[in-house]
Design a protein around this motif. Structure first.
Motif, PDB file in Angstrom:
ATOM      1  N   ARG A  21      36.142  48.414  46.807  1.00 45.96           N
ATOM      2  CA  ARG A  21      37.145  47.974  45.832  1.00 45.96           C
ATOM      3  C   ARG A  21      36.542  47.973  44.429  1.00 45.96           C
ATOM      4  NH1 ARG A  21      42.101  44.571  45.462  1.00 45.96           N
ATOM      5  NH2 ARG A  21      41.870  43.550  43.471  1.00 45.96           N
ATOM      6  N   ASP A  22      35.285  47.511  44.301  1.00 51.06           N
ATOM      7  CA  ASP A  22      34.615  47.540  42.997  1.00 51.06           C
ATOM      8  C   ASP A  22      34.464  48.974  42.499  1.00 51.06           C
ATOM      9  OD1 ASP A  22      34.427  44.813  43.030  1.00 51.06           O
ATOM     10  OD2 ASP A  22      32.319  44.750  43.642  1.00 51.06           O
ATOM     11  N   GLU A  23      34.092  49.877  43.418  1.00 50.50           N
ATOM     12  CA  GLU A  23      33.945  51.291  43.035  1.00 50.50           C
ATOM     13  C   GLU A  23      35.278  51.856  42.573  1.00 50.50           C
ATOM     14  OE1 GLU A  23      31.750  54.397  45.048  1.00 50.50           O
ATOM     15  OE2 GLU A  23      31.059  52.878  46.469  1.00 50.50           O
ATOM     16  N   LEU A  24      36.344  51.501  43.301  1.00 51.43           N
ATOM     17  CA  LEU A  24      37.668  52.021  42.936  1.00 51.43           C
ATOM     18  C   LEU A  24      38.099  51.470  41.578  1.00 51.43           C
ATOM     19  CD1 LEU A  24      40.089  53.753  43.807  1.00 51.43           C
ATOM     20  CD2 LEU A  24      41.064  51.718  44.892  1.00 51.43           C
ATOM     21  N   ALA A  25      37.785  50.198  41.333  1.00 55.39           N
ATOM     22  CA  ALA A  25      38.156  49.592  40.044  1.00 55.39           C
ATOM     23  C   ALA A  25      37.500  50.364  38.901  1.00 55.39           C
ATOM     24  CB  ALA A  25      37.745  48.122  40.020  1.00 55.39           C
ATOM     25  N   SER A  26      36.216  50.730  39.065  1.00 50.45           N
ATOM     26  CA  SER A  26      35.562  51.492  37.986  1.00 50.45           C
ATOM     27  C   SER A  26      36.168  52.876  37.856  1.00 50.45           C
ATOM     28  CB  SER A  26      34.063  51.702  38.229  1.00 50.45           C
ATOM     29  OG  SER A  26      33.509  50.678  38.934  1.00 50.45           O
ATOM     30  N   LEU A  27      36.494  53.463  39.002  1.00 46.93           N
ATOM     31  CA  LEU A  27      37.033  54.825  38.988  1.00 46.93           C
ATOM     32  C   LEU A  27      38.396  54.895  38.287  1.00 46.93           C
ATOM     33  CD1 LEU A  27      36.352  57.639  40.138  1.00 46.93           C
ATOM     34  CD2 LEU A  27      37.425  56.932  42.279  1.00 46.93           C
ATOM     35  N   LEU A  28      39.202  53.839  38.455  1.00 49.08           N
ATOM     36  CA  LEU A  28      40.565  53.856  37.901  1.00 49.08           C
ATOM     37  C   LEU A  28      40.647  53.242  36.501  1.00 49.08           C
ATOM     38  CD1 LEU A  28      42.639  52.784  41.062  1.00 49.08           C
ATOM     39  CD2 LEU A  28      41.843  55.063  40.392  1.00 49.08           C
ATOM     40  N   ALA A  29      39.563  52.605  36.069  1.00 53.79           N
ATOM     41  CA  ALA A  29      39.604  51.875  34.792  1.00 53.79           C
ATOM     42  C   ALA A  29      40.035  52.785  33.653  1.00 53.79           C
ATOM     43  CB  ALA A  29      38.225  51.288  34.496  1.00 53.79           C
ATOM     44  N   GLY A  30      40.997  52.295  32.867  1.00 53.61           N
ATOM     45  CA  GLY A  30      41.402  53.023  31.661  1.00 53.61           C
ATOM     46  C   GLY A  30      42.406  54.138  31.904  1.00 53.61           C
ATOM     47  N   GLU A  31      42.836  54.322  33.157  1.00 45.03           N
ATOM     48  CA  GLU A  31      43.810  55.390  33.439  1.00 45.03           C
ATOM     49  C   GLU A  31      45.018  54.786  34.146  1.00 45.03           C
ATOM     50  OE1 GLU A  31      43.959  58.846  32.628  1.00 45.03           O
ATOM     51  OE2 GLU A  31      45.940  58.155  33.237  1.00 45.03           O
ATOM     52  N   ARG A  32      46.223  55.174  33.714  1.00 41.12           N
ATOM     53  CA  ARG A  32      47.435  54.608  34.302  1.00 41.12           C
ATOM     54  C   ARG A  32      48.317  55.651  34.970  1.00 41.12           C
ATOM     55  NH1 ARG A  32      48.980  50.525  29.426  1.00 41.12           N
ATOM     56  NH2 ARG A  32      47.678  48.794  30.114  1.00 41.12           N
ATOM     57  N   ASP A  33      47.870  56.886  34.997  1.00 44.91           N
ATOM     58  CA  ASP A  33      48.717  57.916  35.600  1.00 44.91           C
ATOM     59  C   ASP A  33      48.697  57.789  37.131  1.00 44.91           C
ATOM     60  OD1 ASP A  33      50.124  60.702  35.005  1.00 44.91           O
ATOM     61  OD2 ASP A  33      48.899  60.893  36.814  1.00 44.91           O
ATOM     62  N   LEU A  34      49.875  57.683  37.712  1.00 42.24           N
ATOM     63  CA  LEU A  34      49.968  57.427  39.158  1.00 42.24           C
ATOM     64  C   LEU A  34      49.356  58.561  39.979  1.00 42.24           C
ATOM     65  CD1 LEU A  34      51.003  55.834  41.623  1.00 42.24           C
ATOM     66  CD2 LEU A  34      53.210  56.976  41.331  1.00 42.24           C
ATOM     67  N   ILE A  35      49.674  59.800  39.638  1.00 44.03           N
ATOM     68  CA  ILE A  35      49.160  60.926  40.435  1.00 44.03           C
ATOM     69  C   ILE A  35      47.643  61.032  40.297  1.00 44.03           C
ATOM     70  CG2 ILE A  35      49.235  63.441  40.767  1.00 44.03           C
ATOM     71  CD1 ILE A  35      51.788  61.924  41.658  1.00 44.03           C
ATOM     72  N   ALA A  36      47.144  60.883  39.073  1.00 47.54           N
ATOM     73  CA  ALA A  36      45.690  60.964  38.862  1.00 47.54           C
ATOM     74  C   ALA A  36      44.971  59.869  39.641  1.00 47.54           C
ATOM     75  CB  ALA A  36      45.378  60.836  37.370  1.00 47.54           C
ATOM     76  N   ASN A  37      45.491  58.651  39.553  1.00 47.10           N
ATOM     77  CA  ASN A  37      44.815  57.537  40.230  1.00 47.10           C
ATOM     78  C   ASN A  37      44.977  57.607  41.743  1.00 47.10           C
ATOM     79  OD1 ASN A  37      43.917  56.696  37.803  1.00 47.10           O
ATOM     80  ND2 ASN A  37      45.116  54.829  37.687  1.00 47.10           N
ATOM     81  N   ALA A  38      46.116  58.089  42.210  1.00 49.31           N
ATOM     82  CA  ALA A  38      46.293  58.254  43.659  1.00 49.31           C
ATOM     83  C   ALA A  38      45.336  59.338  44.176  1.00 49.31           C
ATOM     84  CB  ALA A  38      47.740  58.629  43.974  1.00 49.31           C
ATOM     85  N   ALA A  39      45.149  60.396  43.403  1.00 52.38           N
ATOM     86  CA  ALA A  39      44.242  61.488  43.818  1.00 52.38           C
ATOM     87  C   ALA A  39      42.815  60.966  43.946  1.00 52.38           C
ATOM     88  CB  ALA A  39      44.309  62.636  42.810  1.00 52.38           C
ATOM     89  N   ASN A  40      42.370  60.202  42.959  1.00 52.20           N
ATOM     90  CA  ASN A  40      40.996  59.681  43.044  1.00 52.20           C
ATOM     91  C   ASN A  40      40.860  58.614  44.131  1.00 52.20           C
ATOM     92  OD1 ASN A  40      39.283  61.145  41.440  1.00 52.20           O
ATOM     93  ND2 ASN A  40      39.834  60.064  39.565  1.00 52.20           N
ATOM     94  N   THR A  41      41.919  57.851  44.370  1.00 49.26           N
ATOM     95  CA  THR A  41      41.873  56.852  45.450  1.00 49.26           C
ATOM     96  C   THR A  41      41.746  57.549  46.806  1.00 49.26           C
ATOM     97  OG1 THR A  41      43.236  55.333  44.149  1.00 49.26           O
ATOM     98  CG2 THR A  41      43.099  54.907  46.516  1.00 49.26           C
TER      99      THR A  41
END
Ligand code: SME
Length: 171
Positions: A21-41
């Protein structure tokens, strides 16, 4: 940017999901695009979890689920609400844990190697956005600790896009 994904052994699932969860928080920080964040998740989950052959998203579009960002073999594109594990979890708005997919009536086999599955609905502000779906080639791969861990990762994804939250077909 290069990103080194840690592959935890998940012998202590609560601890390793908290780290993920901590890793995901850093990965998603500063980005709000749903597709981009879903892809990295999806990529993070697929790389970090052992014994997983498919990890990704279906988003609700015009009252059916349509495949979104994922890792794994190509998958069926559209799933009606109430059909398969994904459509059932979405219709019932609850996480479904399926220890043996062959015993789930109406299971949709996208990858013949899949033996067990977990599907977490994505609900933001009472609105169903879609589901997070994870398959394993190992029977009974997922348990209640995975439910809690994956629900927490899904919640983080929804928080990351909260300013732009809405149905994927309106995004
Ligand atoms: N098995 C799912 C379909 C999606 S794939 O597993 C990627 C289901 O029964 O809904």
């Amino acid at each position: 940017m290069s990103y080194a994904v840690t592959r935890y052994d998940f012998r202590d699932k609560p601890r390793d999901y908290a780290r993920l969860r901590d890793e995901l928080a850093s990965l998603l920080a500063g980005e709000r695009d749903l597709i981009a964040n879903a892809a990295n998740t999806a990529a993070l989950i697929f790389a970090a979890l052992p014994d997983v052959n498919w990890a990704g998203f279906y988003f609700l579009k015009h009252d059916e689920l349509v495949v979104g960002p994922f890792q794994g073999k190509p998958a069926c594109v559209r799933i009606a609400l109430g059909r398969g594990v994904c459509g059932t979890a979405a219709a019932q708005r609850r996480t479904l844990l399926v220890p043996d997919v062959h015993r789930f009536p109406g299971h949709i086999a996208c990858d013949a190697a899949s033996r067990s599955e977990i599907v977490v609905p994505l609900i933001a502000g009472g609105t169903l956005l879609g589901v997070l779906d994870i398959d394993s080639p190992r029977p009974a791969r997922f348990d209640e600790a995975d439910v809690r861990g994956l629900e927490s990762l899904a919640e983080l994804l929804l928080l990351s896009v909260r300013e732009s939250c809405g149905r994927a077909d309106r995004a």
